[in-house]
Design a protein around this motif. Structure first.
Motif, short mmCIF file in Angstrom:
data_model
loop_
_atom_site.label_atom_id
_atom_site.label_comp_id
_atom_site.label_asym_id
_atom_site.label_seq_id
_atom_site.Cartn_x
_atom_site.Cartn_y
_atom_site.Cartn_z
N CYS A 1 0.75 -1.40 -0.07
CA CYS A 1 0.37 0.29 0.31
C CYS A 1 0.95 1.36 0.01
CB CYS A 1 -1.03 -0.11 1.44
SG CYS A 1 -2.22 -0.98 0.98
N ASP A 2 2.28 1.24 1.06
CA ASP A 2 3.38 2.46 0.88
C ASP A 2 3.74 2.63 0.14
OD1 ASP A 2 4.51 4.14 2.20
OD2 ASP A 2 6.00 3.27 2.03
N VAL A 3 3.99 1.64 -1.29
CA VAL A 3 4.50 1.61 -2.32
C VAL A 3 3.31 2.27 -3.20
CG1 VAL A 3 5.65 0.38 -4.72
CG2 VAL A 3 6.47 -0.34 -1.88
N ASN B 1 5.39 1.94 -12.86
CA ASN B 1 5.29 0.71 -13.41
C ASN B 1 5.70 0.14 -11.69
OD1 ASN B 1 6.10 0.99 -15.44
ND2 ASN B 1 7.78 1.05 -16.15
N VAL B 2 6.03 0.81 -10.59
CA VAL B 2 6.63 -0.27 -9.14
C VAL B 2 4.62 0.60 -9.14
CG1 VAL B 2 7.14 0.25 -7.27
CG2 VAL B 2 8.80 0.52 -9.31
N ARG B 3 4.47 0.96 -8.67
CA ARG B 3 3.51 1.40 -7.94
C ARG B 3 2.11 0.82 -9.25
NH1 ARG B 3 4.46 6.81 -8.91
NH2 ARG B 3 2.34 7.04 -10.80
N TYR B 4 2.17 0.42 -10.82
CA TYR B 4 1.52 -0.67 -11.11
C TYR B 4 1.19 -1.82 -10.85
CZ TYR B 4 -0.48 -3.50 -14.81
OH TYR B 4 -0.93 -4.33 -15.82
N GLN B 5 2.40 -1.77 -10.08
CA GLN B 5 2.41 -3.32 -10.32
C GLN B 5 2.21 -3.87 -8.16
OE1 GLN B 5 4.01 -6.34 -11.94
NE2 GLN B 5 2.55 -7.44 -9.80
N ALA B 6 2.25 -2.88 -7.71
CA ALA B 6 1.82 -2.86 -6.22
C ALA B 6 -0.08 -3.23 -6.44
CB ALA B 6 2.02 -1.55 -5.73
N ALA B 7 -0.17 -2.27 -7.37
CA ALA B 7 -1.80 -2.76 -7.33
C ALA B 7 -2.36 -3.64 -7.67
CB ALA B 7 -2.43 -1.38 -8.80
N VAL B 8 -1.37 -4.58 -8.73
CA VAL B 8 -1.92 -5.76 -9.08
C VAL B 8 -1.72 -6.45 -8.42
CG1 VAL B 8 -0.69 -7.74 -10.50
CG2 VAL B 8 -1.52 -5.40 -12.03
N SER B 9 -0.56 -6.18 -7.76
CA SER B 9 -0.24 -7.78 -6.53
C SER B 9 -1.35 -7.57 -5.61
CB SER B 9 1.56 -7.62 -6.31
OG SER B 9 2.32 -7.31 -6.96
N ARG C 1 -5.91 -9.78 -2.71
CA ARG C 1 -7.59 -10.18 -2.02
C ARG C 1 -8.07 -9.97 -0.65
NH1 ARG C 1 -6.28 -13.11 -6.13
NH2 ARG C 1 -8.33 -13.95 -8.10
N ASN C 2 -7.34 -9.01 -0.04
CA ASN C 2 -7.00 -8.34 1.69
C ASN C 2 -8.49 -7.15 2.06
OD1 ASN C 2 -7.26 -7.38 3.88
ND2 ASN C 2 -5.25 -8.16 3.99
N PRO C 3 -8.93 -6.82 2.04
CA PRO C 3 -9.97 -5.58 1.71
C PRO C 3 -9.84 -4.92 2.75
CG PRO C 3 -11.56 -8.21 2.56
CD PRO C 3 -10.02 -8.21 2.43
N GLU C 4 -8.65 -4.78 3.40
CA GLU C 4 -8.31 -3.59 4.08
C GLU C 4 -7.02 -2.74 2.16
OE1 GLU C 4 -6.39 -5.05 6.96
OE2 GLU C 4 -6.90 -6.29 8.34
N ALA C 5 -6.87 -3.47 1.81
CA ALA C 5 -6.36 -3.23 0.99
C ALA C 5 -7.37 -1.50 0.42
CB ALA C 5 -5.99 -3.77 -0.48
N ILE D 1 -10.87 -8.12 -5.62
CA ILE D 1 -11.42 -8.16 -3.75
C ILE D 1 -12.54 -8.81 -3.46
CG2 ILE D 1 -11.17 -6.58 -1.90
CD1 ILE D 1 -8.55 -5.74 -2.83
N LYS D 2 -13.64 -7.69 -4.25
CA LYS D 2 -15.14 -7.85 -4.37
C LYS D 2 -15.06 -7.88 -2.65
CE LYS D 2 -14.96 -11.35 -7.88
NZ LYS D 2 -15.22 -12.85 -8.12
N ASP D 3 -15.03 -7.03 -2.29
CA ASP D 3 -15.50 -6.42 -0.91
C ASP D 3 -16.72 -5.38 -1.49
OD1 ASP D 3 -15.46 -6.14 1.88
OD2 ASP D 3 -15.32 -4.17 2.14
N GLY D 4 -17.59 -5.45 -0.14
CA GLY D 4 -19.05 -4.18 -0.91
C GLY D 4 -18.04 -2.65 -0.61
N SER D 5 -16.62 -2.43 -0.11
CA SER D 5 -16.21 -1.09 -0.04
C SER D 5 -15.52 -1.02 -1.16
CB SER D 5 -15.07 -0.92 0.69
OG SER D 5 -14.63 -1.97 1.13
N CYS D 6 -15.56 -1.56 -1.89
CA CYS D 6 -14.78 -2.14 -3.61
C CYS D 6 -16.21 -1.25 -4.64
CB CYS D 6 -13.64 -2.92 -3.71
SG CYS D 6 -12.76 -3.44 -2.24
N VAL D 7 -17.13 -1.90 -4.23
CA VAL D 7 -17.74 -1.26 -5.59
C VAL D 7 -18.64 0.09 -4.53
CG1 VAL D 7 -20.58 -1.88 -5.45
CG2 VAL D 7 -19.54 -3.56 -4.75
#
Length: 652
Positions: free
Chosen positions: A138-140, A148-156, A161-165, A190-196
């Motif tokens: 999340c920090d990265v 490209n680092v930020r992109y890969q961090a989002a992919v990871s 699949r942790n809702p805390e992200a 992640i499929k959490d309600g907050s993501c929607v």
């Protein structure tokens, strides 16, 4: 169990072999190191990532995956800087699996000066399935200067699949488009309600490319709270985005909920669905058809689906054609469906006939009956069969009328099926009896089955009375009826029928005796006599029936049948001898091999496997070396069966 000295000796031996110049020695040493979990071998194993032998590389990788631990992580991590792509890729694969053993080392590298290292580590952390990877990723995502680092961090973060992200992903939603794209995909995983909520908020502000990803994500998450927004979005969007939104709505609401929408929303949705049927993507069209099937009876929708069907090639697009049919079925009966019964396009009128016959309720079947005489001739049979399958007593007049008025075999057959087998309509018995003399064999057979299905004594007697008819076909039907009704009651008649000049009648009589008479010397005598009949079909029935009664009196008859001129007769005799495990048959079967066809040879081999014993087993071993690969394979299978049976007997 090895003592400490033995263990140390083995360890030193493995380390020594890891330094060998022989790749096969090194490879085996690597496997041994992995099996022992040998920490002292980690460094030389890592060095072997660069070995010239692929086998050594694979063995080193496998072993390090088994050894694991922080030491391994720390030894492998420096290889991420290697200029050798193969070495670097091996290091990545190993760390993806064991990186969670030393999250401290990986996290430190996440802030390395080299952006490539930061990308690699971001990738690896996404595969660790560790909650400790969440905060640094999340920090990265929010602070790394390299896109490209930020992109890969989002992919990871999506891989974790942790809702805390979700909060960090929400903050990154205004990053560069490339990162936004990865953020949306991560939220979908992640499929959490907050993501929607985050995705919904982003839809009105993001670029078309990102909006496309957002809509896909909402469809994948399948949360009903996104449906109202997407329904509203339909009016704003155009082209591909509108179709994507439409697909997402159908995915989210599903067939059970679409029909619950208000009239205004449903009309709007239908309008957009009908327009989307022109889309070039077949998968999209299939989704739309699924939705359209659930939006209620609408003649305009039925016509639109039939226009699509008219351009569909059922041989090249069978799945699409099936979706079209299910859509027509889902929409239900309406005037457009009835109109399509008479359409000139074969695909359309065939689909309409099938739908009218199968849609719940009677309206579709009434339409088929109203337009039956106007249907294309080649489709009338299908219409009649559907009516026969789904009809009830109220359809009796329709079928009775056609039974009396037509001579078309393809119409008569389902009419006979319905009136005889389905509803047992005794009043149609006289007409069914008349049709026993119809020129078509299809009609004759159907009429006979219909007559028997009535279970009416007078009808049965009328058929049996033809036992002395000049026409052998009528005699055959009479004999068949005797066998079906009660072969024992008609024993005298059947005993005469097996002497009939017609082979078809003799065959029917022999089948009736074989299946209907109780086991008796008289029955066996008849079967044995006709094993030499001039008709191959009669001989075949005789051998098949004798196969059910194999004893010391029948065996010689079956052995004689092995000399028959017909392969199938011989095969039935071979099967009977094999299944009854007649040991005396083995030498005879072996002697037949050279002069027999491949088909008969395979049956002989199979039978020898069932029979077993010394003669059969030795012959099978010899057949495993013959020229025919088919016989070789069959012999090997038979040998295995013999051995299995012997082992089973020994354990009893």
């Amino acid at each position: 169990m090895m003592n400490e000295a033995d263990t140390m000796d083995r360890e030193q031996d493995i380390l020594r072999r890891l330094e060998s110049d022989d790749p096969s020695v090194v490879r085996q040493a690597a496997f041994d190191a992995g099996d022992m979990g040998l920490q002292s071998a980690v460094v030389p194993l890592v060095e072997h990532f660069a070995h010239s032998s692929v086998g050594v590389q694979e063995a080193a990788e496998r072993s390090l995956r088994r050894i694991r631990g922080a030491t391994t992580v720390q030894a492998v991590s420096p290889l991420l800087r290697s200029e050798d792509t193969v070495v670097r890729n091996i290091a990545m694969d190993v760390l993806r699996e064991i990186g969670s053993d030393d999250m401290t080392t990986l996290t430190e590298l996440l802030y390395d000066d080299d952006p490539d290292i930061r990308i690699f580590i971001s990738d690896i952390l996404g595969s660790t399935n560790s909650s400790m990877a969440l905060a640094p990723l999340c920090d990265v995502l929010l602070h790394d200067p390299e896109v490209n680092v930020r992109y890969q961090a989002a992919v990871s973060l999506g891989e974790l699949r942790n809702p805390e992200a979700a909060e960090a992903l929400r903050q990154a939603i205004h990053d560069e488009e490339w990162v936004q794209y990865a953020v949306m995909e991560a939220l979908a995983k992640i499929k959490d309600g907050s993501c929607v909520d985050i995705l919904i908020q982003a839809l009105d502000t993001c670029s078309p490319l990102v909006a496309s990803t957002v809509i896909d994500a909402l469809g994948d998450i399948n949360n009903v709270k996104a449906a109202p927004l997407l329904l509203t979005y339909l009016d704003k969007a155009e082209g591909p985005l509108r179709i994507k939104a439409l697909k997402a709505i159908i995915q989210i609401l599903g067939p059970n909920s679409l029909s619950l929408l208000g009239g205004r929303e449903l009309d709007k949705l239908q309008t957009y669905m009908l327009a989307a049927l022109d889309d070039e993507d077949e998968d999209t069209v299939k989704v739309v058809l699924t939705g359209l099937a659930s939006t209620g009876v609408n003649p305009a929708a039925t016509r639109a689906v039939f226009r699509l069907a008219a351009a569909t090639d059922p041989d090249k697009q069978p799945d699409l054609a099936q979706h079209e049919f299910q859509c027509v079925m889902g929409i239900g009966y309406n005037e457009a469906l009835e109109e399509a019964l008479l359409d000139e396009n074969k695909m359309v009128h065939t689909m309409a006939v099938n739908a009218c016959g199968q849609i719940p309720g009677r309206a579709g079947r009434y339409a088929l009956k109203r337009h039956f005489d106007e249907l294309h001739p080649e489709i009338r049979q299908q219409a009649m069969e559907l009516l026969a399958q789904y009809g009830d007593d109220r359809d009796i007049p329709f079928f009775s009328n056609h039974l009396s008025s037509t001579e078309d075999p393809l119409v008569l057959r389902p009419a006979l099926l319905f009136l005889g087998t389905n509803v047992h309509h005794l009043e149609s018995g006289p007409r069914m009896l008349e049709l026993l003399t119809h020129p078509s064999e299809i009609v004759k057979d159907a009429a006979l089955e219909a007559c028997l299905a009535l279970e009416d004594e007078d009808t049965v007697n009328a058929i049996v009375a033809h036992a002395a008819d000049e026409d052998p076909v009528m005699r055959r039907m009479a004999v068949y009826t005797m066998g079906v009704v009660n072969a024992a009651v008609f024993a005298e008649n059947l005993a005469q029928a097996v002497q009939d000049p017609s082979p078809d009648v003799r065959k029917a009589a022999l089948e009736a005796i074989g299946y209907g008479w109780p086991h008796s010397p008289e029955k066996l005598a008849i079967l044995e006599y006709y094993i030499k009949d001039e008709s191959r079909e009669v001989r075949l029935v005789a051998v098949e029936q004798l196969g059910h009664y194999v004893d010391e009196t029948v065996v010689p008859v079956l052995l004689e049948a092995l000399k028959d001129t017909d392969d199938w007769v011989r095969v039935r005799a071979i099967e009977a001898l094999g299944q009854n495990r007649i040991l005396d048959a083995a030498p005879v079967l072996v002697s037949m091999m050279k002069e027999s066809s491949l088909f008969v040879q395979l049956k002989i081999v199979e039978a020898l496997g069932y029979i077993g014993g010394d003669v059969a087993f030795q012959a099978l071993l010899e057949f495993m070396s013959c020229d025919s690969p088919e016989v070789q394979a069959a012999a090997a299978e038979a040998v295995a069966y013999v051995r299995q049976e012997e082992e089973g007997a020994a354990h009893e």
